[in-house]
Design a protein around this motif. Structure first.
Motif, PDB file in Angstrom:
ATOM      1  N   THR A   2       0.853  -1.183   0.000  1.00  0.00           N
ATOM      2  CA  THR A   2       0.000   0.000   0.000  1.00  0.00           C
ATOM      3  C   THR A   2       0.889   1.233   0.000  1.00  0.00           C
ATOM      4  O   THR A   2       2.076   1.170   0.352  1.00  0.00           O
ATOM      5  N   HIS A   3       0.304   2.352  -0.385  1.00  0.00           N
ATOM      6  CA  HIS A   3       1.039   3.620  -0.386  1.00  0.00           C
ATOM      7  C   HIS A   3       0.448   4.523   0.684  1.00  0.00           C
ATOM      8  O   HIS A   3      -0.774   4.705   0.755  1.00  0.00           O
ATOM      9  N   LEU A   4       1.311   5.084   1.525  1.00  0.00           N
ATOM     10  CA  LEU A   4       0.882   5.981   2.593  1.00  0.00           C
ATOM     11  C   LEU A   4       1.170   7.415   2.211  1.00  0.00           C
ATOM     12  O   LEU A   4       2.285   7.766   1.828  1.00  0.00           O
ATOM     13  N   ASN A   5       0.168   8.257   2.328  1.00  0.00           N
ATOM     14  CA  ASN A   5       0.334   9.699   2.159  1.00  0.00           C
ATOM     15  C   ASN A   5      -0.121  10.399   3.432  1.00  0.00           C
ATOM     16  O   ASN A   5      -1.151  10.042   4.009  1.00  0.00           O
ATOM     17  N   LEU A   6       0.648  11.378   3.862  1.00  0.00           N
ATOM     18  CA  LEU A   6       0.292  12.159   5.045  1.00  0.00           C
ATOM     19  C   LEU A   6       0.082  13.608   4.664  1.00  0.00           C
ATOM     20  O   LEU A   6       0.797  14.153   3.814  1.00  0.00           O
ATOM     21  N   ALA A   7      -0.883  14.237   5.308  1.00  0.00           N
ATOM     22  CA  ALA A   7      -1.136  15.659   5.089  1.00  0.00           C
ATOM     23  C   ALA A   7      -1.415  16.324   6.428  1.00  0.00           C
ATOM     24  O   ALA A   7      -2.032  15.727   7.319  1.00  0.00           O
TER      25      ALA A   7
END
Length: 338
Positions: A2-7
């Protein structure tokens, strides 16, 4: 994988919000987004809390330091069992994203996976910011048809504030949150007077370090632990004076541990409040799954914002409902795939 993106997101409040420890004008939140190889997405939001030594930057860095482990992927249970992240906002955001993604991958909503009650419409507390008696009465009069008001106290005029609110909203149920703002002497003095004013619950009257002083408390108003209770390890040291615990996702580190806390509390005869930080509906969603088990629901964080997410909860006169499906918006959280 999976790909994790944080904002990091900044959500202004519609007016300053004051508690015993200070005032805030915006909610700064961490949003974790997980995307799997099929393009399915899971999201989670949490509020880093300075009182617990967190900031958006520190939580961002904390999650990124274990990004490879999260992307392998893992389940919410593995996130906790492996202690990938400590209890707090970082784990809460990732835990929520994992549950949301799991719901979409399995085409089953999170409430079914966790064997909770299906979402209904529930009354939520509406929180009154700490202010002068006149200021708090003005707000109370505006929401006097709501079922439950939560008063932030810890100032110099607490009895006068509660009296003013009671006069402005005579039919509302009242609970009080002191955020560690009283001394033991004030608690013993104020509690009987609060009972006379119809206050049902006193939340966190003393700082946690002073909880041993509560052991002899036998006041007319029950006490609820908030800052004194974060996660299941705290049951061992929780003062017997507390009859309630306030479960918040940012304290437990997410829904997985929150469910464990709820089960253990119920086995010990403790009653539940499910609470929140000031945040958007995305942060409320995991906590809402505990609403059916709680005596008190305090999930009004989005009402303090200038704007909520368009796909957020429906709030109406002190009640909240799970947001309906809409073709215009991505489902908020925890749904089966369309």
């Amino acid at each position: 994988m999976t790909h994790l993106n944080l904002a990091i997101e900044h959500w202004p409040l519609h007016s300053p919000f004051t508690i015993a420890r200070g005032t805030k004008t915006a909610a700064d939140v961490i949003v974790a987004t997980l995307t799997d190889q099929q393009g399915l997405i899971g999201r989670g939001e949490a509020v880093p809390y300075g009182h617990y030594g967190e900031s958006t930057d520190s939580v961002y860095a904390q999650i990124m330091a274990v990004r490879d482990q999260i992307e392998r992927p893992m389940t919410p249970q593995e996130l906790h069992q492996r202690n990938t992240l400590p209890p707090g906002a970082g784990r809460a955001a990732v835990d929520a994203a994992l549950w949301d993604l799991h719901a979409r991958q399995t085409n089953l909503p999170v409430w079914r996976h966790t064997r909770q009650q299906p979402p209904h419409t529930y009354p939520t507390a509406y929180t009154l910011s700490l202010g002068s008696p006149a200021q708090m009465a003005t707000v109370a009069e505006r929401v006097s048809t709501y079922p439950l008001l939560k008063l932030k106290l810890g100032g110099d005029n607490d009895i006068a504030c509660v009296t003013a609110v009671r006069n402005a909203a005579p039919d509302c149920r009242l609970i009080v949150d002191v955020n560690e703002g009283w001394s033991l002497e004030q608690l013993n003095d104020y509690a009987p007077r609060m009972a006379d004013l119809g206050v049902e619950l006193l939340e966190q009257p003393l700082p946690p370090a002073q909880d041993t002083a509560l052991d002899g408390y036998c006041g007319a108003v029950p006490l609820c632990a908030d800052e004194s209770f974060h996660h299941s390890d705290d049951f061992a040291t929780l003062s017997a004076a507390y009859g309630y615990i306030n479960i918040k996702m940012e304290k437990t580190g997410g829904l997985t541990e929150a469910l464990r806390c709820a089960e253990q509390a119920e086995s010990m005869g403790l009653k539940l409040m499910v609470g929140c930080m000031v945040a958007t509906s995305l942060a409320m969603a995991p906590a809402f799954l505990l609403a059916g088990r709680a005596e008190y629901i305090d999930l009004d964080g989005p009402l303090l914002l200038r704007n909520d997410r368009p796909e957020g909860f429906v709030y109406h006169h002190g009640y909240m409902s799970w947001p309906p499906h809409s073709p215009k918006h991505t489902p908020l959280w925890g749904y089966a795939s369309d």
